[in-house]
Design an enzyme around this catalytic site. Sequence first.
Site, PDB file in Angstrom:
ATOM      1  N   PRO A   1     -12.761 -41.125 -15.193  1.00 58.96           N
ATOM      2  CA  PRO A   1     -13.067 -42.559 -15.169  1.00 58.96           C
ATOM      3  C   PRO A   1     -12.274 -43.419 -16.158  1.00 58.96           C
ATOM      4  O   PRO A   1     -12.834 -44.012 -17.086  1.00 58.96           O
ATOM      5  CB  PRO A   1     -14.564 -42.579 -15.478  1.00 58.96           C
ATOM      6  CG  PRO A   1     -14.761 -41.393 -16.365  1.00 58.96           C
ATOM      7  CD  PRO A   1     -13.820 -40.346 -15.833  1.00 58.96           C
ATOM      8  N   CYS A   2     -10.987 -43.537 -15.920  1.00 60.87           N
ATOM      9  CA  CYS A   2     -10.169 -44.388 -16.787  1.00 60.87           C
ATOM     10  C   CYS A   2     -10.570 -45.855 -16.641  1.00 60.87           C
ATOM     11  O   CYS A   2     -10.238 -46.669 -17.506  1.00 60.87           O
ATOM     12  CB  CYS A   2      -8.689 -44.179 -16.498  1.00 60.87           C
ATOM     13  SG  CYS A   2      -8.221 -44.442 -14.787  1.00 60.87           S
TER      14      CYS A   2
END
Length: 191
Positions: free
Chosen positions: A155-156
């Site tokens: 989850p950047c």
Amino acid sequence: MTTPKRSLPGSAGPRRTSSDLRRAACLPDTPLGPLGISVTAAGLARLEFLPAPQDAPPEDPSIPDSMAALTTAPLLTLAMEQIRDYLDGRRRSFDLPIDWSQMTPFQTRVLRAALAIPYGQTRTYGDLAVELGQPGSSRAVGMALGKNPLPIIIPCHRVLGNNGHLQGYSAPDGLKKKSWLLKLEGVLLFG
């Protein structure tokens, strides 16, 4: 004209490992547009934001239709189910193996740190740099996140600029997609 690479005498050619073998599938109808997923024997290798059908280049008749080439690999099926559940708000984390072999050691460290950010929370590039023991390397952290081969899964989108605002997301309409993902997770955005 290039000359084909030759194998050494007595060798069977370039070595291939099981992680070189890729299978791919497409999720054509997500709220973020079509998504492509690739896996190897080692795990998930890539998640890509694909062009919408009206934006796609004309089909090349020599390339099989992506849906016709859809494989039934169990990992692909599981990944597609988990991604759909996440995008529908029924899942908060992923339980999928990741093929880390194509990433540099630094990128792996950065992406593992991003993977540890809980659902609905955010960090800044600077926070991750400090967490990695490299304060002052927030730009390098941002570059590593920009090369994330598995957005959404890793989850950047939970990483913000050092000012707490949205910055960068390597997808078409990236900031809109990043904002949508954060709103899905209940993150309030300012500015």
